[in-house]
Motif scaffolding. Structure first.
Motif, PDB file in Angstrom:
ATOM      1  N   CYS A 138     -26.722 -11.054 -80.417  1.00 57.43           N
ATOM      2  CA  CYS A 138     -27.935 -10.700 -79.688  1.00 57.43           C
ATOM      3  C   CYS A 138     -28.159 -11.744 -78.597  1.00 57.43           C
ATOM      4  O   CYS A 138     -28.066 -12.949 -78.862  1.00 57.43           O
ATOM      5  N   LEU A 197     -26.561  -6.777 -78.657  1.00 58.93           N
ATOM      6  CA  LEU A 197     -27.900  -6.268 -78.369  1.00 58.93           C
ATOM      7  C   LEU A 197     -28.534  -7.180 -77.326  1.00 58.93           C
ATOM      8  O   LEU A 197     -28.504  -8.406 -77.468  1.00 58.93           O
ATOM      9  N   CYS A 230     -32.111  -5.575 -86.904  1.00 60.49           N
ATOM     10  CA  CYS A 230     -30.775  -5.314 -86.365  1.00 60.49           C
ATOM     11  C   CYS A 230     -29.787  -5.104 -87.512  1.00 60.49           C
ATOM     12  O   CYS A 230     -29.754  -5.895 -88.459  1.00 60.49           O
TER      13      CYS A 230
END
Length: 537
Positions: free
Chosen positions: A147, A186, A236
């Motif tokens: 991320c 992400l 997530c």
């Protein structure tokens, strides 16, 4: 049951997704379900604005309850988040656009790496990331997910053309390794409105996903920011599925007790009351003398605090529940303004041992499942009350409209049936009959406070509606065969089963509270006011 007020998942949060049609941006039509039984990595985005407007004890209660793996400082006033939380929480706090080096944290066994880009426009050095947290570079033993948090990507809105585009994407892409521009990464932006989620398509055919966790400076449009920005929880999963939800800090700690606003909480703290437990233990007379309280409001607030502190349903009213064994129902639709109720979930019995039945549409819009449901209801379950959560405003009228459309001969049999809304009875009928223990009065929040645990993860009513709507569109368009686009029906039915078992869990506790209230009723003619004179002497 509507996913608006009384129900939502995950936990009791709601996700606001928006669709864009210009600038290479489009929200995915079909959300991806996470792997069953997987525990997600939880990121909590908190702005300095939240910390400035919320007492630190309330913020600590929020963080303890949400239990994130990492905290991300977001705008506005992101720069005060780290100093404010320093020594208050034992978690990594990352901030994008700060310092000369990236902020890096990992969760689990270094399976998920979170990187906050520093200030400036220099490309990210992947070797530096690996050295900072001792995580491997992209290779066979690379972390399963990644991320990246940035403040480079923002929203540009043209209100006249009614179009919106993402700005700064090229600059951002130049700053990260090319191998990170994929579905394994992400991308979170503190310059996009909290909860905004979109997929970006580039001219070279690459796609990636951006999620907003802060504020937008755009004047109008889908990515803009409300006056008060809540915290944001991002869950997530290893397959790329995410769940994004707003988290209201005012729902936690002492501030989360029903009846306590900003003025009363200030007065309580000045009186030395800093926790829900303190409030429960405070003598009623002393509480009534706190500025902003009186005898009646003190008793009401203390009852609400007792429900929260003990995680029980506390009786407050005298209305009775149905005498006969109930039938619990929950419906799944195509949204909050439904054109179909494609699934009616029924629980016949208690929350654990009760038999669950799924009346699901087998062919789009044929309505045969409605007839099957009514056959069972008027046969094996004849005469028993039908119970739902927020049923008066959703389940009951939706089923009525569906019967009018598909089986008008069955409408009277449905509308003549005893419908009972447990949510309305608990919170509104004659002022409400119980104090509930949830952070909110949404179905899952109340049930979880009472010890119920869902068997599905990463799914809420909005997700279910999106999955069904995509399936329905494809079937009607004839673009694919039905077998090609079948959702995971078993998992969606399991989500519905979770909800009716949650409802039965609550109802069981409502019955316990009602019996306790009935057992302590004062005989007619004697003093029956709430509280005793000793409380005020």
């Amino acid at each position: 049951m509507s996913d608006e007020l009384p129900s939502a998942r995950c936990s009791d949060y709601t996700t606001g997704r928006r669709a864009l049609t210009d600038g290479g941006v489009k929200t995915p039509d079909v959300p991806e379900l996470p792997p069953p039984d997987e525990t997600p990595t939880r990121l909590l985005s908190v702005s300095g604005q939240v910390l400035n407007r919320t007492h630190i004890e309330t913020v600590q209660a929020m963080i303890e309850d949400v239990a994130p793996d990492v905290i991300i400082a977001s705008q506005p006033q992101a720069e005060i988040v780290k100093p404010s939380l320093d020594r208050k929480v034992d978690l990594d706090v990352l901030q994008a656009g700060s310092g000369m080096r990236p902020d890096v944290a990992t969760s689990g066994e270094k399976e998920y790496v979170i990187v906050a880009l520093p200030m400036g426009g220099e490309p990210l050095n992947e070797d530096q990331i690996s050295r900072q947290q001792d995580v491997p570079r992209d290779s066979g033993d690379t972390p399963s997910r990644r991320c990246v948090v940035t403040q480079d990507v923002s929203m540009s809105v043209d209100p006249y053309e009614r179009s919106a585009t993402l700005s700064g994407v090229d600059t951002y892409r130049d700053r990260i390794p090319e191998s990170w521009w994929n579905n394994q990464t992400l991308h979170l932006s503190t310059a996009l409105r909290s909860g905004f989620t979109t997929t970006y398509h580039t001219s070279d055919g690459a796609t990636t996903r951006f999620v907003g966790i802060g504020t937008s400076e755009a004047d109008l449009g889908v990515g803009t920011t409300p006056e008060t920005t809540p915290a944001t929880l991002i869950e997530c999963y290893s397959n790329g599925a995410i769940d994004v939800a707003d988290v209201d800090p005012k729902s936690f700690g002492l501030r989360g007790v029903h009846g306590i606003g900003s003025n009363r909480i200030k007065a309580l703290r000045e009186a030395g009351i800093t926790s829900v437990e303190d409030l429960v233990e405070m003598p009623l007379r002393s509480l009534a003398e706190v500025p902003g309280f009186g005898r009646s409001s003190a008793a009401t607030v203390q009852t609400a605090a007792e429900a929260r502190a003990t995680e029980t349903v506390v009786p407050t009213g005298d209305d009775s529940l149905p005498n006969q064994e109930p039938v619990f129902i929950d419906i799944e639709t195509d949204g909050l303004n439904p054109s179909t109720a494609w699934l009616i979930g029924v629980l016949n019995g208690g929350p654990k041992a009760g038999n669950y039945m799924s009346f699901r549409e087998q062919a789009v819009d044929d309505g045969a499942h409605l007839k099957a449901f009514m056959a069972w209801l008027t046969g094996a379950a004849a005469g028993r009350p039908v119970v739902a959560w927020n049923g008066y405003h959703f389940d009951f009228p939706v089923i009525t409209e569906q019967l009018r459309e598909h089986h008008p001969d069955l409408v009277d049999k449905w509308t003549d049936r005893y419908h009972f809304d447990a949510y309305y009875w608990a919170t509104q009928q004659n002022g409400g009959n119980v104090a509930l223990p949830g952070r909110t009065n949404k179905l899952e929040a109340v049930a979880e406070a009472l010890g119920w645990e869902p068997t599905t993860n990463g799914i809420d009513g909005s997700t279910v509606a999106q999955l069904y709507s995509a399936y329905r569109r494809h079937i009607k368009s004839d673009r694919q065969t039905q077998a090609d686009i079948q959702p995971d029906w078993a998992r969606l039915e399991q989500y519905c089963e979770d909800d009716v078992r949650a409802l039965a869990t609550i109802y069981e506790q409502l019955q316990t509270a009602a019996r306790a209230k009935s057992a302590t009723k004062t005989p007619t003619g004697e003093n029956s006011s709430q509280g005793s004179l000793a409380d005020f002497s």
